[in-house]
Design a protein around this motif. Structure first.
Motif, PDB file in Angstrom:
ATOM      1  N   ARG A  11       9.124  -1.389  -0.489  1.00 33.47           N
ATOM      2  CA  ARG A  11       7.654  -1.464  -0.453  1.00 33.47           C
ATOM      3  C   ARG A  11       7.023  -0.099  -0.697  1.00 33.47           C
ATOM      4  O   ARG A  11       6.112   0.045  -1.519  1.00 33.47           O
ATOM      5  N   SER A  15       4.933   1.110  -4.022  1.00 30.47           N
ATOM      6  CA  SER A  15       3.518   1.415  -3.794  1.00 30.47           C
ATOM      7  C   SER A  15       3.184   2.865  -4.097  1.00 30.47           C
ATOM      8  O   SER A  15       2.145   3.148  -4.699  1.00 30.47           O
ATOM      9  N   ALA A  57      -0.407  -2.631  -5.278  1.00 26.66           N
ATOM     10  CA  ALA A  57       0.163  -1.698  -4.298  1.00 26.66           C
ATOM     11  C   ALA A  57      -0.284  -2.053  -2.882  1.00 26.66           C
ATOM     12  O   ALA A  57       0.528  -2.030  -1.939  1.00 26.66           O
ATOM     13  N   LEU A  61       2.172  -3.530   0.357  1.00 18.41           N
ATOM     14  CA  LEU A  61       2.286  -2.881   1.670  1.00 18.41           C
ATOM     15  C   LEU A  61       1.973  -3.811   2.845  1.00 18.41           C
ATOM     16  O   LEU A  61       2.359  -3.518   3.976  1.00 18.41           O
ATOM     17  N   THR A  66       3.324  -9.278   0.520  1.00 14.04           N
ATOM     18  CA  THR A  66       4.248  -8.470  -0.287  1.00 14.04           C
ATOM     19  C   THR A  66       4.679  -9.204  -1.545  1.00 14.04           C
ATOM     20  O   THR A  66       4.697  -8.632  -2.637  1.00 14.04           O
ATOM     21  N   THR A 106      10.020   0.978 -10.391  1.00 12.68           N
ATOM     22  CA  THR A 106       9.036   0.105  -9.749  1.00 12.68           C
ATOM     23  C   THR A 106       9.398  -1.361  -9.969  1.00 12.68           C
ATOM     24  O   THR A 106       9.335  -2.168  -9.030  1.00 12.68           O
TER      25      THR A 106
END
Length: 126
Positions: A11, A15, A57, A61, A66, A106
């Protein structure tokens, strides 16, 4: 416990990468303008992608959302990777392939998050 730590690492990594690029997109940095000009999407694509990345993003979080953020970010990163492969090239303005690598990292984090949230995805398909 180890699983939760790994999920938080995924995560935070996704982010942080998404959020750190926002400054360059929103401020109209030379590199961002170059990229979106080459894609024929300057300035609306640059600003639009920055807004989409910001939303993704934030969703990543928040534990309950998520999976939604991970789907959004994965889609954005697939677009970025394809843009690098077919239009921009791996190396953009002598960055050594950094932007491409960040997109791959990512995407990998988002795919990991989707794997850990697969039950929510399966429920969505029912």
């Amino acid at each position: 416990m180890k699983k939760e730590i790994l999920i938080w690492i995924l995560r935070i990594t996704a982010s942080v990468i998404l959020l750190q690029t926002l400054f360059f997109k929103f401020s109209g940095s030379e590199e961002s303008v170059y990229i979106f000009s080459a894609l024929g999407a300057e300035p609306y694509g640059r600003i639009g992608s920055a807004i989409a990345e910001l939303i993704a993003a934030i969703l990543i979080l928040i534990p309950r959302t998520t999976w939604i953020g991970a789907i959004a970010a994965a889609g954005i990163m697939i677009g970025a990777i394809l843009s690098h492969l077919f239009v921009l090239g791996i190396v953009v303005k002598n960055d050594g392939g950094l932007l491409f690598a960040l997109a791959v990292i990512t995407l990998s984090c988002c795919l990991g998050l989707l794997y850990f949230n697969k039950n929510k995805l399966f429920n969505l398909l029912k």
